[in-house]
Design a protein around this motif. Structure first.
Motif, PDB file in Angstrom:
ATOM      1  N   VAL A 148       0.833  -1.204   0.000  1.00 16.74           N
ATOM      2  CA  VAL A 148       0.000   0.000   0.000  1.00 16.74           C
ATOM      3  C   VAL A 148       0.867   1.252   0.000  1.00 16.74           C
ATOM      4  CG1 VAL A 148      -1.611   1.355   1.402  1.00 16.74           C
ATOM      5  CG2 VAL A 148      -2.033  -1.084   1.002  1.00 16.74           C
ATOM      6  N   GLU A 149       1.940   1.241   0.785  1.00 23.87           N
ATOM      7  CA  GLU A 149       2.829   2.407   0.829  1.00 23.87           C
ATOM      8  C   GLU A 149       3.426   2.693  -0.549  1.00 23.87           C
ATOM      9  OE1 GLU A 149       5.659   1.461   3.825  1.00 23.87           O
ATOM     10  OE2 GLU A 149       4.236   1.723   5.485  1.00 23.87           O
ATOM     11  N   SER A 152       0.603   3.700  -3.216  1.00 21.75           N
ATOM     12  CA  SER A 152      -0.001   5.006  -2.932  1.00 21.75           C
ATOM     13  C   SER A 152       0.776   6.159  -3.568  1.00 21.75           C
ATOM     14  CB  SER A 152      -0.108   5.236  -1.423  1.00 21.75           C
ATOM     15  OG  SER A 152       1.178   5.368  -0.838  1.00 21.75           O
ATOM     16  N   ARG A 159      -3.011   1.567 -10.749  1.00 25.51           N
ATOM     17  CA  ARG A 159      -2.525   1.172  -9.426  1.00 25.51           C
ATOM     18  C   ARG A 159      -3.278  -0.062  -8.943  1.00 25.51           C
ATOM     19  NH1 ARG A 159      -2.801   6.486  -5.763  1.00 25.51           N
ATOM     20  NH2 ARG A 159      -4.854   6.641  -6.740  1.00 25.51           N
ATOM     21  N   TRP A 185      -8.090  -0.491  -5.719  1.00 22.09           N
ATOM     22  CA  TRP A 185      -6.790  -1.075  -6.024  1.00 22.09           C
ATOM     23  C   TRP A 185      -6.836  -2.601  -6.078  1.00 22.09           C
ATOM     24  CZ3 TRP A 185      -2.943   1.884  -2.308  1.00 22.09           C
ATOM     25  CH2 TRP A 185      -2.965   3.259  -2.628  1.00 22.09           C
TER      26      TRP A 185
END
Length: 272
Positions: A148-149, A152, A159, A185
């Motif tokens: 996720v990091e 993002s 994505r 996502w």
């Protein structure tokens, strides 16, 4: 909502793409995944992007089949990553109607890995394909939080985070981490079960992931808990390599077994 089922490349990796479609048609799958690039040097792959004749033949076969290509494998992001190198693969994927390409993160420089993923996602977007970053505990993207990091920091509709039940179980990922992944996502998830107890070294984790996954409901993974956290109807790719069981049962019985077990696992239990 009934989730579409996909026959992942790794489940029948010795099966060429045309025969892969035949198996999917016979056993109730909706989609297939194709491995165009090897996951590791010397392992099987079918580089259709380098073989125009084979690609044309597969496109014609798909036109006469209810089966669709969902995902392609595998783009690995290393320290010397250049997204332009993968243009032929993405062009082939667009011809096949692929929706996603599986991405592995191998670059231990997090800032560089994040930038490389963003550039790849931008490129994938031009082909209508999402860049599904898969977290795996032995890689530079070890869990859902790390995925996720990284994702993002990218922009655009390509994505994507790929959830594999085996890697959820064998990483630090929790159901709360899965719930925190933005729903837009999530484009598909990979289904299998795994041994209990969990191996405690990377070599065995990798071996089991590539060679010895288990039929849903026969191992120790909380599959119902994972799927209860994922969006209803999310496409499911059955990624379940286990050659001893497959050889003992034969392809037909093996594929019928894993389809039935997966359907039972992802069908919500009714309460009285």
């Amino acid at each position: 909502m009934t989730a579409p089922l996909g026959l992942a490349a790794l489940t029948v990796l010795d099966t060429p793409p045309l025969q892969h479609i035949d198996l999917a048609e016979r056993h109730g799958f909706d989609t297939i995944g194709l491995r165009l690039l090897p996951a590791a040097p010397g392992t099987p792959a079918y580089p259709l992007h380098e073989d125009p004749t084979a690609l044309d033949e597969l496109v014609r076969r798909l036109a006469d089949s209810p089966i669709e290509v969902f995902d392609l494998e595998i783009i690995r992001i290393g320290a010397d990553f250049d997204p332009g190198h993968y243009v032929p693969l993405l062009e082939a994927g667009a011809r096949l109607g692929a929706k996603a390409v599986l991405v592995g993160g191998d670059d231990r420089d997090r800032a560089r890995l994040t930038d490389s993923y963003a550039r790849l996602a931008e490129l994938c977007g031009h082909y209508g394909i999402v860049a599904s970053l898969e977290f795996m505990p032995w890689t530079a993207v070890p869990d859902a939080k790390a995925a996720v990091e990284i994702v993002s920091q990218a922009d655009g509709p390509a994505r994507s985070v790929l959830v594999d039940a085996l890697h959820v179980d064998r990483s630090s990922t929790t159901v709360e981490d899965l719930a925190a992944i933005p729903r837009e996502w999530l484009h598909y998830a990979q289904m299998c079960d795994g041994s209990d107890p969990v191996p405690n070294d990377d070599g065995e984790l990798i071996r089991q992931a590539r060679e010895e996954r288990l039929v849903p409901g026969t191992g120790g993974i909380d599959l119902r808990g994972i799927w209860a956290t994922l969006p209803d109807g999310l496409p499911v790719s059955i990624e379940l390599p286990n050659e001893p069981l497959r050889q003992r049962m034969g392809d037909d019985a093996w594929l019928d077994t894993i389809v039935s077990a997966t359907r039972r696992m992802i069908t919500p239990k009714l309460t009285v």
